[in-house]
Design a protein around this motif. Structure first.
Motif, PDB file in Angstrom:
ATOM      1  N   SER A  41       0.837  -1.201   0.000  1.00 15.96           N
ATOM      2  CA  SER A  41       0.000   0.000   0.000  1.00 15.96           C
ATOM      3  C   SER A  41       0.870   1.249   0.000  1.00 15.96           C
ATOM      4  CB  SER A  41      -0.935  -0.006   1.204  1.00 15.96           C
ATOM      5  OG  SER A  41      -0.199  -0.027   2.410  1.00 15.96           O
ATOM      6  N   GLY A  86      -5.094  -1.996  -1.589  1.00  7.89           N
ATOM      7  CA  GLY A  86      -6.500  -1.747  -1.332  1.00  7.89           C
ATOM      8  C   GLY A  86      -7.378  -2.889  -1.797  1.00  7.89           C
ATOM      9  N   SER A 121      -2.532   2.804  -3.360  1.00 10.40           N
ATOM     10  CA  SER A 121      -3.801   2.881  -2.636  1.00 10.40           C
ATOM     11  C   SER A 121      -3.763   2.506  -1.166  1.00 10.40           C
ATOM     12  CB  SER A 121      -4.866   2.085  -3.394  1.00 10.40           C
ATOM     13  OG  SER A 121      -4.729   0.708  -3.213  1.00 10.40           O
ATOM     14  N   TRP A 122      -4.866   1.938  -0.715  1.00  6.99           N
ATOM     15  CA  TRP A 122      -5.142   1.758   0.702  1.00  6.99           C
ATOM     16  C   TRP A 122      -4.644   0.412   1.210  1.00  6.99           C
ATOM     17  CZ3 TRP A 122      -7.293   5.970   3.187  1.00  6.99           C
ATOM     18  CH2 TRP A 122      -7.746   6.986   2.351  1.00  6.99           C
ATOM     19  N   THR A 123      -5.177  -0.006   2.367  1.00  5.88           N
ATOM     20  CA  THR A 123      -4.724  -1.228   3.017  1.00  5.88           C
ATOM     21  C   THR A 123      -5.921  -2.134   3.289  1.00  5.88           C
ATOM     22  OG1 THR A 123      -2.938  -0.003   4.103  1.00  5.88           O
ATOM     23  CG2 THR A 123      -3.475  -2.175   5.004  1.00  5.88           C
ATOM     24  N   SER A 124      -6.064  -3.178   2.492  1.00  7.81           N
ATOM     25  CA  SER A 124      -7.162  -4.114   2.692  1.00  7.81           C
ATOM     26  C   SER A 124      -6.599  -5.475   3.091  1.00  7.81           C
ATOM     27  CB  SER A 124      -8.026  -4.253   1.428  1.00  7.81           C
ATOM     28  OG  SER A 124      -9.095  -5.140   1.674  1.00  7.81           O
ATOM     29  N   ASN A 157      -8.180  -0.659   6.250  1.00 10.95           N
ATOM     30  CA  ASN A 157      -8.963   0.564   6.020  1.00 10.95           C
ATOM     31  C   ASN A 157      -9.627   0.569   4.647  1.00 10.95           C
ATOM     32  OD1 ASN A 157      -6.876   1.271   4.201  1.00 10.95           O
ATOM     33  ND2 ASN A 157      -5.802   2.450   5.767  1.00 10.95           N
ATOM     34  N   SER A 158      -9.751  -0.625   4.052  1.00 11.17           N
ATOM     35  CA  SER A 158     -10.379  -0.763   2.744  1.00 11.17           C
ATOM     36  C   SER A 158     -10.999  -2.150   2.659  1.00 11.17           C
ATOM     37  CB  SER A 158      -9.338  -0.569   1.645  1.00 11.17           C
ATOM     38  OG  SER A 158      -9.875  -0.845   0.363  1.00 11.17           O
ATOM     39  N   PHE A 188      -3.369   5.653   7.232  1.00 11.32           N
ATOM     40  CA  PHE A 188      -4.394   6.238   6.382  1.00 11.32           C
ATOM     41  C   PHE A 188      -5.757   5.670   6.786  1.00 11.32           C
ATOM     42  CE2 PHE A 188      -0.473   6.361   3.924  1.00 11.32           C
ATOM     43  CZ  PHE A 188      -0.435   7.699   3.586  1.00 11.32           C
ATOM     44  N   GLY A 189      -6.765   6.517   6.833  1.00 11.82           N
ATOM     45  CA  GLY A 189      -8.078   6.067   7.269  1.00 11.82           C
ATOM     46  C   GLY A 189      -8.208   6.176   8.772  1.00 11.82           C
TER      47      GLY A 189
END
Length: 244
Positions: A41, A86, A121-124, A157-158, A188-189
């Motif tokens: 991420s 993400g 992007s984000w962290t899923s 956060n995703s 983030f988030g």
């Protein structure tokens, strides 16, 4: 008449044999099926991404890790390397490989060095686990144990909640271990209610003997990976939460 009956019986046996399970060849069996699922991420910069890959390459070729592999019942493991970010991004960087020797380990490390890298992007964590469980389901080897080794530097956060993805994988007989990186980058988030290592221990890992090995920064990553691989491959007992 008797000869005709014997021919019919033989044909029946041949037809039935076509439906019997195919005997498992030795080269298809491994002690552990291991998915190395790595966070790429946007909180992981180029230097940190390089340190992660170098950590995995150095750990896999470490003679102590190879010794642990060869000390198993079958003396081999199956490994695939996955990167995730993400909810929209998960990919299999290296396909499944059977590792049973120092030469196998070095070939795997060389392939990882040449593979392209992405950061976005984000962290899923949840989608990373779900994708990794699918990789286990599609593995070309039969494993006595199935493990997802997930590393990252942030909370989920995703995508869907991580607990649901964890529980679904554990219900399939998968063990999930964690390697949280306790750096000082912003999350983030939403802000985590717990320190990242405790978050991993409570929300991410699962299954019999699941554990967390946490590190303070990316520079310590290689040491943690080596210890984690030896413990996973050999099935060694230890604390649920360990720090390097």
């Amino acid at each position: 008449m008797r000869r005709r009956s014997m021919l019919a019986a033989t044909a029946g046996l041949a037809w039935a044999g076509a439906w019997l399970p195919r005997p498992l060849r030795a080269e298809e069996a491994v002690d552990v099926l291991l998915v190395l699922a790595v966070d790429v991420s946007r909180s992981v910069d180029e230097d940190e991404a390089r340190l992660q890959r170098e950590g995995y390459r150095a750990a896999m070729t470490d003679p102590r890790v190879v010794e642990a592999i060869q000390g198993g019942m079958l003396g081999a493991i199956g490994v695939t390397y996955v990167e995730w970010a993400g909810a929209e991004y998960q990919r299999q960087v290296l396909p499944w490989r059977r590792i049973a020797s120092q030469r196998d380990a070095e070939g795997w490390a060389s392939a990882l060095a040449e593979a392209p890298h992405a950061s976005l992007s984000w962290t899923s964590i949840s989608n990373g686990i779900t994708f990794s469980a699918q990789m286990l389901a599609e593995a070309p080897f039969e494993g006595l144990r199935r493990v997802i080794d997930i590393s990252g530097d942030g909370v989920n956060n995703s995508g869907p909640p991580v607990e649901g993805a964890r529980d679904a994988a554990v219900a399939q007989g998968v063990v999930i271990n964690g390697l949280p990186i306790m750096n000082d980058r912003p999350t983030f988030g939403r802000r985590p209610a717990l320190p990242l290592d405790q978050y991993y221990a409570e929300a991410v890992i699962g299954g019999p003997g699941a554990f967390v090995i946490s590190v303070e920064d990316f520079e310590s990553f290689g040491t943690a990976v080596r210890r984690k691989l030896i413990r996973e491959i050999a099935g060694l007992p230890g604390p649920v939460l360990e720090h390097v």
